[in-house]
Structure formats: C-alpha cells, structure tokens
Design a protein around this motif. Structure first.
Motif, PDB file in Angstrom:
ATOM      1  N   TYR A 292      57.733  29.431  56.623  1.00  0.00           N
ATOM      2  CA  TYR A 292      57.387  28.812  55.343  1.00  0.00           C
ATOM      3  C   TYR A 292      58.614  28.714  54.435  1.00  0.00           C
ATOM      4  CZ  TYR A 292      54.984  28.167  50.848  1.00  0.00           C
ATOM      5  OH  TYR A 292      54.585  27.687  49.628  1.00  0.00           O
ATOM      6  N   VAL A 316      52.731  25.049  58.589  1.00  0.00           N
ATOM      7  CA  VAL A 316      53.256  26.180  57.833  1.00  0.00           C
ATOM      8  C   VAL A 316      53.510  25.826  56.369  1.00  0.00           C
ATOM      9  CG1 VAL A 316      55.697  25.730  58.277  1.00  0.00           C
ATOM     10  CG2 VAL A 316      54.925  28.069  58.011  1.00  0.00           C
ATOM     11  N   SER A 318      51.617  24.500  54.305  1.00  0.00           N
ATOM     12  CA  SER A 318      50.426  24.762  53.487  1.00  0.00           C
ATOM     13  C   SER A 318      49.917  26.187  53.666  1.00  0.00           C
ATOM     14  CB  SER A 318      49.315  23.772  53.861  1.00  0.00           C
ATOM     15  OG  SER A 318      48.989  23.886  55.244  1.00  0.00           O
ATOM     16  N   GLN A 319      50.799  27.107  54.041  1.00  0.00           N
ATOM     17  CA  GLN A 319      50.406  28.501  54.275  1.00  0.00           C
ATOM     18  C   GLN A 319      51.300  29.441  53.466  1.00  0.00           C
ATOM     19  OE1 GLN A 319      50.722  28.883  58.529  1.00  0.00           O
ATOM     20  NE2 GLN A 319      48.892  27.667  58.925  1.00  0.00           N
ATOM     21  N   TRP A 321      50.747  32.147  52.140  1.00  0.00           N
ATOM     22  CA  TRP A 321      50.518  33.573  52.400  1.00  0.00           C
ATOM     23  C   TRP A 321      51.570  34.148  53.354  1.00  0.00           C
ATOM     24  CZ3 TRP A 321      49.855  34.346  57.563  1.00  0.00           C
ATOM     25  CH2 TRP A 321      49.378  33.268  58.316  1.00  0.00           C
ATOM     26  N   ARG A 322      52.286  33.266  54.082  1.00  0.00           N
ATOM     27  CA  ARG A 322      53.333  33.751  54.984  1.00  0.00           C
ATOM     28  C   ARG A 322      54.461  34.454  54.230  1.00  0.00           C
ATOM     29  NH1 ARG A 322      54.074  31.473  60.223  1.00  0.00           N
ATOM     30  NH2 ARG A 322      52.280  30.234  60.900  1.00  0.00           N
TER      31      ARG A 322
END
Length: 376
Positions: A292, A316, A318-319, A321-322
């Motif tokens: 990310y 990745v 749109s993630q 939280w990584r």
C-alpha cells in the motif's frame, strides 16, 4: 568481542594452488560474448559504455528520435511502448516511452536513457577507452575473477585455506560463474563489490582501522550504483547496524564506514529521482502493487494512464488497513531497539543468552542455508 584466530601466512603450496585455479578460470571465462547491437542485456550494457566513452555521459541524444517525435499521435508513450512488441495497457509505464533496452526521456529533444544502473557501463567505458571494444569486453570476466578472489579471501579469513581453496575452485568451475563472466552484464561487478565489502568489514572489526571502514562503506555503497537489487544487499547491514546501536559500540572506523555508505546512498537516491527511476519502477512493477505504501509513493512518477490503472485495478490501493503492519512492524522493532539500548540489564541478559547458545544458533543458520542451497 569475539575475534577469529589469525589466518596463517600464505604458504608456497597454497599460492601455487591459488594461481592454478586462477589460470583455470581465466582459460574458461576470458572469452566474452560479443553482442554489441540489439535489445539483449549484453548489448545494452556495451552500447551504453560506448556512449559514455564517446560522449562522456550516459544520456543519448538521438536526432532520429527527435525527428520522429514530430509525426507521433496524441499518446506517444503508447505508440512507443507498443512499437516492438505490443504490451498490456497496464504496462504503459511512465513519462518515459519504451523501446527495447532504452527509455525515451524527451521525445522533442530526442533524449534517450539506457536501462540499468551506470557504474558497470562506466567500468566498461574505461576499458573500451584504454583497450578498444573487443579487448575492453574483458572487463566483465576480470570483475568476475575479482569476485572469486574475494570469496577466497573471505573464506580463508573465516575458515582457513583448506576451505577457501576448494570454495574458489568449485566457484570457478560453476557454469553460472563462467556464464556471467562471458556475458556482458553486471553480476560480476556485484559479486566483486559484495565480497570486497564483506572482507573489508571483517578486517575493520579485527584491526579497528578506519581505512577498512572506509573501504567497506565504499564497496557496499557502490552496490547502489551497480544494480537495481542493491536494496537487498543493504538490508543485510540492518542487523549489524541494530547491534551497534543497541550495544553502543560505534567507534571511529564505523563512522568512516557509514560516512562512505551514506554519501553513496545519497548519490543513489539522486539517480533514482533523476535518471534510473523508469528502469527501477519497470523492474519492481508487480512487487510495488503488493504494498500500500509503495503504491502511493510512486504515484507522482506514473503517467495518467498508469495512475488510472493503479487506482482501478490494483486491490491494495483500497486497503489502507495494510498500514497497520507495513508501518507498524518497523516502528515496533525500532521501539524494541530503543528499549534494549536503554535497559542495560535486559540487554545483558539477551546478550548472555545469545553467547550461551551461539554454537546452536550458528548451526541452525548453516542448516537453513544448506536447505536453501538444496532448494535452489
């Protein structure tokens, strides 16, 4: 601190065997691959070296490219990317257009940037200037020979001559060693710098001499100008740096080590932002999409087409939280190092446990290395 026992003086028998293995490798490897033109790696490197020798710089100014730019459509990067062969839309890389082995930095001016990093072509250019192209290609097997000598010197210092000599022999007979010595690519330079740096680092720890620290830092720092995978070699220094930080063992030779390494690392970063970023992002294209943080950091370097592709088709992105582990794990490890540095008793207990189980830990590391070798 632990010190290896002094290596015995070089005997005439050992010298004779060393010279015999060296002559054997020269006979096998000093026949370089004579590919000068074409899109293969062993052609792009010598072509870049010839450009440096002839014009004194890496950038190529091609009037034909400038002339063709007047007849290109609205998306020149797409046309040039597909000129030789077509590529998927997600691989329209950067403001650089691509032709085999080269990037077009400025179509209107006809400025072309060869791929790869510039140190090895510079060494080739020096050899071309001194010896001509045919004999200058011997720079590649010469660098690989120096890499083998580095393996011999390091193994002799750590494990003695009767381990170092078979290691040097088997390495010299290895088909990959001979292949990369003949083929005009940068692996030989990498091997030379890596083992020169490791040997100088060992000598620095033994003799506490700033000269060896300067040599180790220079050799390891030059890896950043040699190949795109330099970051993996620099990562090997992180445990060593953490050890020095926690135990407060920074001495004068270490300052020379990290001064040389730091200056060359800064040079590498400047090159990344000015000249080698197209090739670097090209090489790590898919791996960047696994992270990310990296996917967002490269956004300023991407064309609008590729930026849209990243946002629409790279999960990745749109993630967020990584970030919890991509940034959290390094921060946690850094906090742990500061804790160990401040907590003297805890540091002593951890150090004592490591010393007590040193042989077991080394045996485990050697076993893992052998398993990796069997897998490879």
């Amino acid at each position: 601190p632990f010190r290896w026992p002094a290596a015995p003086a070089l005997s005439w028998r050992e010298m004779l065997l060393f010279v015999a293995v060296t002559i054997l490798f020269i006979a096998l490897a000093f026949r370089p691959f004579e590919l000068i033109l074409g899109p293969r790696d062993a052609a792009v490197y010598p072509a870049t070296a010839a450009q440096i020798a002839r014009h004194g710089g890496v950038l190529i100014h091609d009037p034909l490219v400038a002339e063709m730019s007047q007849h290109l459509p609205e998306y020149p990067d797409r046309l040039w990317s597909q000129f030789f062969p077509p590529q998927h839309e997600g691989r329209f890389y950067y403001t650089y257009a691509r032709v085999p082995g080269f990037f077009i930095a400025d179509l209107e001016r006809g400025t072309v940037v060869p791929q790869f990093y510039p140190l090895y072509p510079t060494w080739l250019a020096i050899a071309f200037s001194l010896l001509g192209i045919k004999a200058g290609l011997l720079m590649t097997p010469y660098l690989m020979l120096l890499g083998g000598v580095g393996v011999f010197l390091l193994a002799r210092r750590l494990l003695g001559p009767w381990v170092a000599l078979p290691a040097y022999l088997f390495l010299s007979l290895n088909c990959l060693q001979v292949w990369f010595a003949r083929y005009s690519v940068s692996e030989g330079g990498n091997q030379f710098l890596l083992f020169l740096g490791a040997w100088a680092l060992l000598r620095m720890e033994e003799e506490d001499d700033p000269f060896w620290g300067l040599l180790a830092g220079t050799a390891l720092g030059l890896l950043g100008l040699e190949r795109v995978d330099f970051i993996f070699f620099w990562a090997l220094l992180l445990p060593y740096l953490a050890y020095l930080f926690v135990t407060r063992r920074f001495r004068r030779p270490h300052r020379f080590l990290f001064l040389a390494l730091g200056l060359l690392a800064a040079h590498t970063v400047v090159l990344l932002f000015t000249m080698t970023w197209g090739y670097t992002l090209n090489t790590y294209y898919h791996r960047i999409q696994d992270w990310y943080t990296l996917s967002w950091l490269v956004q300023p370097f991407l064309t609008p087409i590729l930026r849209e592709y990243f946002h629409g088709r790279t999960p990745v992105m749109s993630q967020p939280w990584r970030l919890a582990y991509e940034l959290g794990v390094p921060l946690l490890l850094t906090a742990l190092l500061f804790l160990l540095r401040r907590a003297g008793r805890l540091r002593d207990r951890v150090g004592g446990w490591l010393r007590q189980h040193r042989r077991l830990l080394l045996a485990g590391a050697a076993g893992l290395f052998l398993l990796l070798a069997c897998y490879a």
